[in-house]
Design a protein around this motif. Structure first.
Motif, PDB file in Angstrom:
ATOM      1  N   PHE A   1      60.702  30.605 -36.716  1.00 27.34           N
ATOM      2  CA  PHE A   1      59.803  31.010 -35.637  1.00 27.34           C
ATOM      3  C   PHE A   1      60.135  30.268 -34.343  1.00 27.34           C
ATOM      4  O   PHE A   1      60.269  29.031 -34.341  1.00 27.34           O
ATOM      5  N   ASP A   2      60.184  31.032 -33.255  1.00 23.57           N
ATOM      6  CA  ASP A   2      60.078  30.425 -31.933  1.00 23.57           C
ATOM      7  C   ASP A   2      58.684  29.791 -31.855  1.00 23.57           C
ATOM      8  O   ASP A   2      57.794  30.115 -32.642  1.00 23.57           O
ATOM      9  N   PHE A   3      58.480  28.892 -30.929  1.00 25.87           N
ATOM     10  CA  PHE A   3      57.208  28.149 -30.895  1.00 25.87           C
ATOM     11  C   PHE A   3      56.247  28.704 -29.837  1.00 25.87           C
ATOM     12  O   PHE A   3      55.243  29.331 -30.165  1.00 25.87           O
ATOM     13  N   ASP A   4      56.612  28.509 -28.549  1.00 23.20           N
ATOM     14  CA  ASP A   4      55.725  28.934 -27.466  1.00 23.20           C
ATOM     15  C   ASP A   4      55.712  30.460 -27.360  1.00 23.20           C
ATOM     16  O   ASP A   4      56.763  31.089 -27.272  1.00 23.20           O
ATOM     17  N   GLY A   5      54.540  31.035 -27.370  1.00 22.80           N
ATOM     18  CA  GLY A   5      54.443  32.493 -27.270  1.00 22.80           C
ATOM     19  C   GLY A   5      54.543  33.191 -28.611  1.00 22.80           C
ATOM     20  O   GLY A   5      54.405  34.411 -28.683  1.00 22.80           O
ATOM     21  N   VAL A   6      54.812  32.446 -29.670  1.00 21.69           N
ATOM     22  CA  VAL A   6      54.858  33.032 -31.021  1.00 21.69           C
ATOM     23  C   VAL A   6      53.816  32.346 -31.902  1.00 21.69           C
ATOM     24  O   VAL A   6      52.939  32.999 -32.475  1.00 21.69           O
TER      25      VAL A   6
ATOM     26  N   VAL B   1      61.929  35.135 -35.586  1.00 16.78           N
ATOM     27  CA  VAL B   1      60.763  35.718 -34.921  1.00 16.78           C
ATOM     28  C   VAL B   1      60.635  35.120 -33.521  1.00 16.78           C
ATOM     29  O   VAL B   1      60.502  33.899 -33.376  1.00 16.78           O
ATOM     30  N   GLU B   2      60.667  35.958 -32.491  1.00 19.33           N
ATOM     31  CA  GLU B   2      60.756  35.525 -31.092  1.00 19.33           C
ATOM     32  C   GLU B   2      59.794  36.337 -30.233  1.00 19.33           C
ATOM     33  O   GLU B   2      59.369  37.417 -30.620  1.00 19.33           O
ATOM     34  N   ASP B   3      59.511  35.795 -29.041  1.00 20.04           N
ATOM     35  CA  ASP B   3      58.784  36.627 -28.064  1.00 20.04           C
ATOM     36  C   ASP B   3      59.626  36.871 -26.811  1.00 20.04           C
ATOM     37  O   ASP B   3      59.150  37.496 -25.874  1.00 20.04           O
ATOM     38  N   ARG B   4      60.853  36.363 -26.799  1.00 23.37           N
ATOM     39  CA  ARG B   4      61.703  36.558 -25.622  1.00 23.37           C
ATOM     40  C   ARG B   4      62.809  37.543 -25.992  1.00 23.37           C
ATOM     41  O   ARG B   4      63.718  37.230 -26.761  1.00 23.37           O
TER      42      ARG B   4
HETATM   43 MG   LIG Z   1      58.746  31.935 -26.802  1.00 29.17          MG
END
Ligand SMILES: [Mg+2]
Length: 254
Positions: free
Chosen positions: A14-19, A197-200
């Motif tokens: 997992f990405d951290f910030d935003g996920v 798993v990312e949000d970017r």
């Molecule tokens: Mg992020």
């Protein structure tokens, strides 16, 4: 032949910030504080301006937030121009302020370390885990999976937030460990199925462009810091992870 349940479940990275975590109040607070230390005459609002929220999906590394905070203090700033060509605007902002990226990152991390030293509870309170995330991470083990964190944040700061939430990833990689593509290549060499798993979206596109990582399953979360259109026309090799899909068993993930 060993039974199927002996085969290892995936390592979900997992990405951290935003996920996992929404830290928008902290990003602005830390970026603003660092920018003011470097340029004390800047005029910056105490709460994150709307433009900072619009910039956040484009920001890749922490130091960029400090630079963007400084940019937001310029009267002449054309925010639409900045949003339209962020990479070019980033380069010209670096030249304008004449701050090396390494100095900006160091300043940001000093601000964070100082805040943890003085008022850790206050620093933690500027973040929140997205709803359901803690419970879902704990349940991953029941799906036969393990999870790790891969972030462009300093590892120590993500570790502090995870620890305070009682969460223990199998591994945690910060910006110190190299690019996300490099870390994923390293993890893939361990032979376990790898999910990311990312949000970017740009980061996922970089992973998808790497033939060595073709076997990594990629997901874009619907709840993160997405830019306009980021969730549209995804390639079939990137799953769209809504909160409902995230809470479902891994076998049902898109
Ligand atoms: Mg992020």
């Amino acid at each position: 032949m060993p039974p199927a349940f002996d085969s290892p479940g995936p390592l979900v990275v997992f990405d951290f910030d935003g996920v996992l975590v929404d830290g928008m109040p902290e990003y602005w607070w830390a970026a603003r504080t660092a920018a003011l230390q470097l340029a004390p005459r800047l005029q910056l609002p105490e709460s994150a301006p709307a433009a900072f929220g619009r910039l956040r999906p484009l920001i890749h590394k922490g130091w960029e937030m400090v630079l963007m905070a400084a940019e937001l203090g310029r009267d002449e700033l054309d925010i639409e121009h900045l949003l339209n060509d962020y990479p070019a605007a980033l380069a010209s902002a670096l030249a304008r302020w004449n701050w090396p990226a390494g100095l900006l990152q160091q300043q940001l991390e000093q601000v964070r370390a100082g805040a943890i030293g003085i008022d850790e509870a206050g620093w933690l309170a500027r973040h929140r885990f997205y709803p359901g995330v803690k419970q879902r991470l704990v349940r991953l083990g029941e799906d036969g999976a393990a999870w790790a964190v891969l972030t462009t944040k300093g590892a120590v700061f993500a570790a502090r937030l995870l620890e305070a939430a009682g969460l223990r990833p199998e591994a945690l990689f910060g910006h110190e460990q190299g690019s996300k593509v490099e870390v994923l290549r390293h993890l893939q060499a361990q032979g376990r199925p790898l999910w990311f798993v990312e949000d970017r979206r740009r980061t996922l596109e970089a992973v998808r462009a790497d033939p060595e990582l073709a076997m990594v399953r990629c997901f874009l979360v619907s709840w993160g810091y997405l830019g306009p259109g980021d969730g549209q026309d995804l390639p079939p090799t990137v799953g769209w992870l809504t909160p409902e899909a995230f809470s479902a068993p891994l076998a049902q993930w898109p």
